[in-house]
Design an enzyme around this catalytic site. Structure first.
Site, PDB file in Angstrom:
ATOM      1  N   ASN A  76      -6.317  47.035 -16.467  1.00  0.00           N
ATOM      2  CA  ASN A  76      -7.209  47.677 -15.588  1.00  0.00           C
ATOM      3  C   ASN A  76      -7.699  49.017 -16.071  1.00  0.00           C
ATOM      4  OD1 ASN A  76      -5.579  50.096 -15.207  1.00  0.00           O
ATOM      5  ND2 ASN A  76      -3.753  48.643 -14.282  1.00  0.00           N
ATOM      6  N   ASP A 129      -0.857  42.113 -18.230  1.00  0.00           N
ATOM      7  CA  ASP A 129      -0.908  43.447 -18.764  1.00  0.00           C
ATOM      8  C   ASP A 129       0.689  44.139 -19.074  1.00  0.00           C
ATOM      9  OD1 ASP A 129      -1.711  45.979 -19.558  1.00  0.00           O
ATOM     10  OD2 ASP A 129      -2.611  46.598 -17.192  1.00  0.00           O
TER      11      ASP A 129
HETATM   12  P1  ADP Z   1      -5.838  40.243 -13.003  1.00  0.00           P
HETATM   13  O1  ADP Z   1      -5.439  41.420 -12.636  1.00  0.00           O
HETATM   14  O2  ADP Z   1      -6.920  40.395 -14.134  1.00  0.00           O
HETATM   15  O3  ADP Z   1      -6.045  39.161 -12.028  1.00  0.00           O
HETATM   16  P2  ADP Z   1      -3.253  39.116 -13.901  1.00  0.00           P
HETATM   17  O4  ADP Z   1      -2.321  39.588 -15.203  1.00  0.00           O
HETATM   18  O5  ADP Z   1      -2.582  39.479 -12.495  1.00  0.00           O
HETATM   19  O6  ADP Z   1      -4.650  39.912 -14.145  1.00  0.00           O
HETATM   20  O7  ADP Z   1      -3.493  37.763 -14.098  1.00  0.00           O
HETATM   21  C1  ADP Z   1      -4.274  37.149 -15.070  1.00  0.00           C
HETATM   22  C2  ADP Z   1      -3.865  35.848 -15.363  1.00  0.00           C
HETATM   23  O8  ADP Z   1      -2.963  35.885 -16.445  1.00  0.00           O
HETATM   24  C3  ADP Z   1      -3.400  34.824 -14.300  1.00  0.00           C
HETATM   25  O9  ADP Z   1      -3.805  33.594 -14.215  1.00  0.00           O
HETATM   26  C4  ADP Z   1      -1.783  34.871 -14.528  1.00  0.00           C
HETATM   27  O10 ADP Z   1      -0.962  33.753 -14.335  1.00  0.00           O
HETATM   28  C5  ADP Z   1      -1.641  35.148 -15.909  1.00  0.00           C
HETATM   29  N1  ADP Z   1      -0.678  35.643 -16.809  1.00  0.00           N
HETATM   30  C6  ADP Z   1       0.407  36.401 -16.246  1.00  0.00           C
HETATM   31  N2  ADP Z   1       1.313  36.622 -17.255  1.00  0.00           N
HETATM   32  C7  ADP Z   1       0.937  35.909 -18.322  1.00  0.00           C
HETATM   33  C8  ADP Z   1       1.384  35.906 -19.583  1.00  0.00           C
HETATM   34  N3  ADP Z   1       2.328  36.313 -19.726  1.00  0.00           N
HETATM   35  N4  ADP Z   1       0.757  34.952 -20.560  1.00  0.00           N
HETATM   36  C9  ADP Z   1      -0.465  34.483 -20.099  1.00  0.00           C
HETATM   37  N5  ADP Z   1      -1.043  34.575 -18.999  1.00  0.00           N
HETATM   38  C10 ADP Z   1      -0.288  35.445 -17.941  1.00  0.00           C
END
Ligand code: ADP
Length: 168
Positions: free
Chosen positions: A23, A33
């Site tokens: 973010n 993140d």
């Molecule tokens: P944003 O705020 O940009 O939507 P998120 O982290 O909430 O970011 O989600 C972005 C994508 O990353 C989603 O599709 C989520 O399922 C995926 N995600 C979450 N944790 C992991 C991880 N450890 N490795 C890969 N992808 C992940």
């Protein structure tokens, strides 16, 4: 250049860089993140704070690069995806900019393998199918794409994995 699809956790990927869906504060958050900062240790946050002090965070669509700390990757490229707002707030273009600016930064650092999560498709609610189309399209059309060895799309959930499988 090869495009690969992996189902799993991006923090386990041994690439020159993994991309973080950060973010604009660069101070960490939930989702991918949170996982990157938790497993990568405090070195990542320390560099993020230096960048913040220098340029005041990271705007939507832009990208910055830091160490990957304790992770198997060498670098983390942090990009800030758009929050989905129904599609009328330039979300498509901003998501395109995220992928493009990550690739540009990787290119400038002579990196060869980059792993991407589904930027904006979690907490930011960008529709997964549309986001995958933009991701694949931007990567394929990047002007220096041939400079890379491998570009990896990492899907955390089955639904995203199926969408990418169909599109690729
Ligand atoms: P944003 O705020 O940009 O939507 P998120 O982290 O909430 O970011 O989600 C972005 C994508 O990353 C989603 O599709 C989520 O399922 C995926 N995600 C979450 N944790 C992991 C991880 N450890 N490795 C890969 N992808 C992940």
């Amino acid at each position: 250049m090869k495009i690969e699809l992996v189902k799993g956790d991006i923090t386990t990927i041994k690439a020159d860089a993994i991309v973080n869906a950060a973010n604009s504060s660069l101070l960490g958050g939930g989702g991918v993140d949170g996982a990157i900062h938790r497993k990568g240790g405090k070195a990542i946050l320390e560099e993020c704070i230096l960048i913040r002090n220098r340029q005041g965070g990271c705007a939507t669509g832009h990208a910055v690069i830091t160490t990957a700390g304790l992770l198997p990757a060498k670098f983390v490229i942090h990009t800030v995806g758009p929050v989905w707002n129904g599609g009328s707030k330039n979300e498509d273009k901003l998501l395109h900019d995220c992928y493009k600016n990550c690739l540009q930064l990787a290119f400038e650092h002579h990196l060869k393998t980059i792993a991407f999560p589904g930027i904006s498709t979690g907490i930011y609610h960008f529709p997964k199918d549309k986001a995958a189309e933009i991701a694949i399209d931007t990567v394929r059309n990047f002007k220096n794409v041939k400079a890379f060895d491998r570009l990896i799309f990492v899907c955390y959930d089955e639904e995203s994995h199926e969408i990418y499988q169909k599109l690729l």
